[in-house]
Design a protein around this motif. Structure first.
Motif, short mmCIF file in Angstrom:
data_model
loop_
_atom_site.label_atom_id
_atom_site.label_comp_id
_atom_site.label_asym_id
_atom_site.label_seq_id
_atom_site.Cartn_x
_atom_site.Cartn_y
_atom_site.Cartn_z
N LEU A 338 39.56 43.70 43.87
CA LEU A 338 40.24 44.95 43.58
C LEU A 338 39.42 46.15 44.05
CD1 LEU A 338 42.29 46.83 42.26
CD2 LEU A 338 41.16 46.38 40.05
N HIS A 339 38.14 46.18 43.71
CA HIS A 339 37.30 47.33 44.09
C HIS A 339 37.18 47.44 45.60
CE1 HIS A 339 35.90 48.90 40.23
NE2 HIS A 339 35.78 47.65 39.80
N ALA A 340 37.09 46.31 46.30
CA ALA A 340 36.97 46.35 47.75
C ALA A 340 38.25 46.90 48.40
CB ALA A 340 36.66 44.96 48.29
N LEU A 341 39.40 46.42 47.97
CA LEU A 341 40.66 46.91 48.54
C LEU A 341 40.87 48.38 48.21
CD1 LEU A 341 43.04 43.87 47.87
CD2 LEU A 341 41.94 44.52 50.03
N ALA A 342 40.58 48.77 46.98
CA ALA A 342 40.74 50.17 46.59
C ALA A 342 39.80 51.08 47.38
CB ALA A 342 40.50 50.33 45.09
N GLY A 344 38.84 50.64 50.48
CA GLY A 344 39.27 50.80 51.86
C GLY A 344 39.34 49.54 52.69
N ALA A 345 38.96 48.39 52.12
CA ALA A 345 39.06 47.13 52.87
C ALA A 345 40.53 46.77 53.08
CB ALA A 345 38.35 46.01 52.12
N ASP A 346 40.81 46.10 54.19
CA ASP A 346 42.16 45.60 54.46
C ASP A 346 42.27 44.11 54.13
OD1 ASP A 346 42.99 48.13 55.59
OD2 ASP A 346 41.81 47.58 57.35
N VAL A 347 41.16 43.40 54.20
CA VAL A 347 41.12 41.97 53.89
C VAL A 347 39.90 41.70 53.04
CG1 VAL A 347 40.93 39.63 54.82
CG2 VAL A 347 42.30 41.34 56.04
N ALA A 348 40.10 41.00 51.92
CA ALA A 348 39.02 40.61 51.03
C ALA A 348 38.77 39.12 51.20
CB ALA A 348 39.38 40.92 49.58
N LEU A 349 37.52 38.76 51.49
CA LEU A 349 37.13 37.37 51.76
C LEU A 349 36.33 36.81 50.60
CD1 LEU A 349 36.26 34.85 53.54
CD2 LEU A 349 34.41 36.33 54.40
N TRP A 350 36.69 35.59 50.16
CA TRP A 350 35.76 34.84 49.31
C TRP A 350 35.75 33.39 49.77
CZ3 TRP A 350 40.40 36.67 47.44
CH2 TRP A 350 41.27 35.78 46.79
N SER A 351 34.58 32.92 50.16
CA SER A 351 34.44 31.59 50.75
C SER A 351 34.49 30.49 49.70
CB SER A 351 33.12 31.50 51.52
OG SER A 351 32.02 31.53 50.63
N SER A 352 34.23 30.86 48.44
CA SER A 352 34.16 29.86 47.37
C SER A 352 35.50 29.23 47.08
CB SER A 352 33.60 30.51 46.10
OG SER A 352 34.28 31.72 45.81
N GLU A 358 44.83 33.98 40.09
CA GLU A 358 44.19 34.92 39.17
C GLU A 358 43.90 36.26 39.87
OE1 GLU A 358 40.04 35.20 36.57
OE2 GLU A 358 40.54 33.36 37.67
N VAL A 359 43.41 36.18 41.09
CA VAL A 359 43.12 37.40 41.84
C VAL A 359 44.40 38.19 42.11
CG1 VAL A 359 42.36 38.28 44.09
CG2 VAL A 359 41.00 36.55 42.91
N LEU A 360 45.45 37.51 42.56
CA LEU A 360 46.69 38.20 42.90
C LEU A 360 47.34 38.82 41.67
CD1 LEU A 360 48.22 35.81 45.59
CD2 LEU A 360 47.01 37.98 45.94
#
Length: 391
Positions: A338-342, A344-352, A358-360
């Motif tokens: 949430l903080h990354a998108l807010a 200014g990120a367009d894509v949030a990556l998590w490799s785990s 839950e995120v959505l």
């Protein structure tokens, strides 16, 4: 022009735009005076009629990305803004993740190659209703993904020692073709950080050179080779990880002050127009004079610098939000996204991987409450769809 998707999947989604302009001129004629002479007008005699003002009616062109977005639910729009790690051993996990939420991208990490072999990614792509971004880390040296399958790449530092930029371009093209044949559409490379630190440090030999001009030339060649093969390059790690103290995998890191970065790690970004269609990755770096003690990946000031001073209009993604302690020590995964998108990120990556639902749900609630502005979601979605050549 190569972007994130393939033209074979996009034909049915392309939307044309037509601009129509209608100009109407209206005049007035005094029918009662037809057929008889009229006195010549004088300065004190106004004309018997005045032309009406010209009226111009312009119809705004349709917005193709808006038309696509209008047919998507709020959750589906948000799902396009995430890239989730999947089990590399086979296709089952990736198929399940894409089918469940229609996420915009997957990341294949680890060492197993099952998902990268035998056409396994074909079934994953077929599950996606929009073109799916499939990303790997394949820089060369100690960060490469298909070396077991397609041979090893030298590190960036070794490439400079052994090859010319033209030879690196050819090397990257060959590697990009191998990745594309396996179903990969994005390579999280090249590194454009400038560094002369020892080879095994966090950046070290992943950097082409401490000289920004050399780093730019070789990164440009590597990027060109990938793109020519149909794989989207990702420049990393903005604003600059090459001269930091610490490793963002293990904890917080700090770079030199912003003014110092302008003479080192930030120099390659001044050549962004030459790189063409690329994505930029923002790292988890605290930059004195810019991020106010926060990682750049969740700092609005960092994205504003990239969009403003460097005039970058393409998609921006985060470094890993789920497995790097520079962020995980501060935020649980849904809040980090949430903080990354807010910011200014367009894509949030998590490799785990995992936790996608839950995120959505967290993002949906944030949009409903105004914590994540709808305009920010629309802006990010437009860039993602455009990069995939959906619109």
């Amino acid at each position: 022009m190569i972007r994130w998707g393939t033209s074979a999947w996009l034909g049915s989604l392309a939307v044309g735009a037509i601009l129509a302009a209608t100009v109407t001129f209206a005049g007035v004629e005094d029918r009662a005076d037809a057929g008889r002479a009229l006195p010549a007008p004088t300065l004190s005699t106004p004309p018997t009629s005045s032309p009406r003002p010209t009226t111009t009616t312009t119809t705004a062109p349709p917005d193709p990305c808006g038309a696509v977005a209008a047919g998507m639910s709020s959750r589906a729009r948000l799902a396009q803004l995430v890239m989730v790690g999947v089990d590399p051993r086979g296709a089952d996990d990736a198929v399940d993740q894409v089918r469940a939420e229609q996420i915009g991208g997957i990341f294949i990490g680890g060492d197993a190659v099952g998902l990268l072999s035998g056409g396994a990614l074909g079934s994953v792509h077929a599950t996606a209703s929009l073109p799916l971004t499939v990303a790997v880390d394949d820089e060369g040296g100690r960060v490469q993904r298909v070396d077991q399958l397609d041979g090893e790449l030298p590190s960036a530092r070794e490439m400079v020692a052994r090859y010319s930029p033209d030879e690196v371009r050819a090397l990257a093209h060959k590697r990009g073709a191998a990745l594309r044949a396996r179903g990969v559409t994005m390579d999280l490379a090249p590194v454009v950080d400038t560094s002369d630190q020892p080879g095994r440090t966090v950046i070290g030999d992943r950097s082409f050179s401490p000289d920004p001009r050399v780093a730019t030339a070789y990164a440009l060649a590597f990027s060109d080779g990938l793109r020519a093969a149909g794989v989207a390059p990702v420049l990393k790690h903005f604003p600059g990880h090459g001269n930091t103290t610490g490793d963002s995998h293990l904890g917080s890191v700090r770079s030199p002050a912003l003014d110092a970065l302008r003479g080192t790690d930030l120099v390659p970004y001044r050549s962004l127009p030459e790189f063409g269609d690329v994505t930029v990755m923002v790292g988890h770096i605290d930059v004195p004079g810019l991020t106010d003690g926060r990682p750049a990946s969740v700092s609005p000031a960092a994205y504003a610098l990239l969009r403003g001073e460097f005039a970058f209009a393409g998609p921006v993604m985060t470094d890993d939000l789920g497995a790097m302690r520079a962020v995980t020590d501060l935020y649980d995964l849904p809040d980090a996204v949430l903080h990354a998108l807010a910011a200014g990120a367009d894509v949030a990556l998590w490799s785990s991987g995992g936790r996608t639902g839950e995120v959505l749900t967290r993002l949906e609630n944030a949009v409903a409450s105004g914590e994540l502005p709808q305009a920010r979601v629309d802006e990010a979605l437009r860039r993602v769809l455009h990069a995939k050549q959906v619109c």
